[in-house]
Design a protein around this motif. Structure first.
Motif, PDB file in Angstrom:
ATOM      1  N   GLY A   5       0.704  -1.136  -0.042  1.00  0.00           N
ATOM      2  CA  GLY A   5      -0.315  -0.158  -0.006  1.00  0.00           C
ATOM      3  C   GLY A   5       0.987   1.298   0.075  1.00  0.00           C
ATOM      4  N   VAL A   6       0.529   2.100  -0.782  1.00  0.00           N
ATOM      5  CA  VAL A   6       1.361   3.416  -0.918  1.00  0.00           C
ATOM      6  C   VAL A   6       0.405   4.592  -1.016  1.00  0.00           C
ATOM      7  CG1 VAL A   6       2.998   4.549  -2.173  1.00  0.00           C
ATOM      8  CG2 VAL A   6       3.101   2.116  -2.401  1.00  0.00           C
ATOM      9  N   GLY A  43       4.105  10.237   6.199  1.00  0.00           N
ATOM     10  CA  GLY A  43       4.533  10.487   7.794  1.00  0.00           C
ATOM     11  C   GLY A  43       3.611  11.743   8.093  1.00  0.00           C
ATOM     12  N   LEU A  44       3.356  12.207   7.272  1.00  0.00           N
ATOM     13  CA  LEU A  44       2.538  13.793   7.582  1.00  0.00           C
ATOM     14  C   LEU A  44       1.138  13.383   8.286  1.00  0.00           C
ATOM     15  CD1 LEU A  44       3.041  15.774   4.306  1.00  0.00           C
ATOM     16  CD2 LEU A  44       4.257  15.874   6.465  1.00  0.00           C
ATOM     17  N   ASP A  45       0.506  12.404   7.765  1.00  0.00           N
ATOM     18  CA  ASP A  45      -0.930  12.292   8.367  1.00  0.00           C
ATOM     19  C   ASP A  45      -0.986  10.788   8.762  1.00  0.00           C
ATOM     20  OD1 ASP A  45      -1.890  14.859   8.019  1.00  0.00           O
ATOM     21  OD2 ASP A  45      -2.519  14.190   6.066  1.00  0.00           O
ATOM     22  N   ASN A  46       0.261  10.180   9.251  1.00  0.00           N
ATOM     23  CA  ASN A  46       0.546   8.581   9.844  1.00  0.00           C
ATOM     24  C   ASN A  46      -0.530   8.190  10.446  1.00  0.00           C
ATOM     25  OD1 ASN A  46       2.033   6.361   9.417  1.00  0.00           O
ATOM     26  ND2 ASN A  46       3.678   7.327  10.401  1.00  0.00           N
ATOM     27  N   VAL A  60       4.809  -0.494   8.295  1.00  0.00           N
ATOM     28  CA  VAL A  60       4.504   0.873   7.819  1.00  0.00           C
ATOM     29  C   VAL A  60       5.858   1.543   7.879  1.00  0.00           C
ATOM     30  CG1 VAL A  60       3.348   3.146   8.203  1.00  0.00           C
ATOM     31  CG2 VAL A  60       2.159   0.957   8.936  1.00  0.00           C
ATOM     32  N   ILE A  61       6.146   1.988   6.347  1.00  0.00           N
ATOM     33  CA  ILE A  61       7.433   2.797   6.065  1.00  0.00           C
ATOM     34  C   ILE A  61       7.137   4.298   6.041  1.00  0.00           C
ATOM     35  CG2 ILE A  61       9.244   3.008   4.541  1.00  0.00           C
ATOM     36  CD1 ILE A  61       8.990  -0.127   4.058  1.00  0.00           C
ATOM     37  N   GLU A  62       7.711   4.848   6.711  1.00  0.00           N
ATOM     38  CA  GLU A  62       7.723   6.333   6.316  1.00  0.00           C
ATOM     39  C   GLU A  62       8.799   6.850   5.470  1.00  0.00           C
ATOM     40  OE1 GLU A  62       8.078  10.417   9.126  1.00  0.00           O
ATOM     41  OE2 GLU A  62       7.729   8.724  10.181  1.00  0.00           O
ATOM     42  N   ALA A  63       8.271   7.502   4.328  1.00  0.00           N
ATOM     43  CA  ALA A  63       8.978   7.918   3.156  1.00  0.00           C
ATOM     44  C   ALA A  63       9.667   9.208   3.392  1.00  0.00           C
ATOM     45  CB  ALA A  63       7.977   8.027   1.879  1.00  0.00           C
ATOM     46  N   ARG A  64       9.405   9.781   4.422  1.00  0.00           N
ATOM     47  CA  ARG A  64       9.770  11.217   4.542  1.00  0.00           C
ATOM     48  C   ARG A  64      11.576  11.013   4.289  1.00  0.00           C
ATOM     49  NH1 ARG A  64       8.795  14.020   9.988  1.00  0.00           N
ATOM     50  NH2 ARG A  64       7.145  13.149   9.631  1.00  0.00           N
TER      51      ARG A  64
END
Length: 83
Positions: A5-6, A43-46, A60-64
């Motif tokens: 999921g992206v 990561g903004l609205d995680n 869950v991977i944070e892309a920031r």
């Protein structure tokens, strides 16, 4: 192949993962994350997305701050640890 999921805004990541053969699902809400082996979010609205490890079996991977290539490697690493 794994279902990833992206988040909608990460189109470059979606393309990169599709090129590697992953089944990519665009995350529009928390229900889209169900059944995913791994999710990539900005990561903004995680927390707003409602995506937690209790909803999905994977990470869950944070892309920031990461490039699409780095995210692909992170996905591969996470999936290897679950096999």
């Amino acid at each position: 192949m794994a279902k990833i999921g992206v988040e909608q805004s990460l189109t470059d990541v979606q393309s990169a993962l599709k090129e590697k053969g992953y089944n990519v699902v665009e995350l529009k809400n928390e229900h889209d994350a169900q059944g995913c082996d791994c999710c990539v979010v900005t990561g903004l609205d995680n927390n707003v997305m409602g995506i937690q490890n209790t909803i999905i079996k994977g990470s869950v991977i944070e892309a920031r701050g990461l490039s699409a290539d780095q995210i692909c490697k992170e996905v591969e690493t996470k999936l290897e640890s679950y096999s």
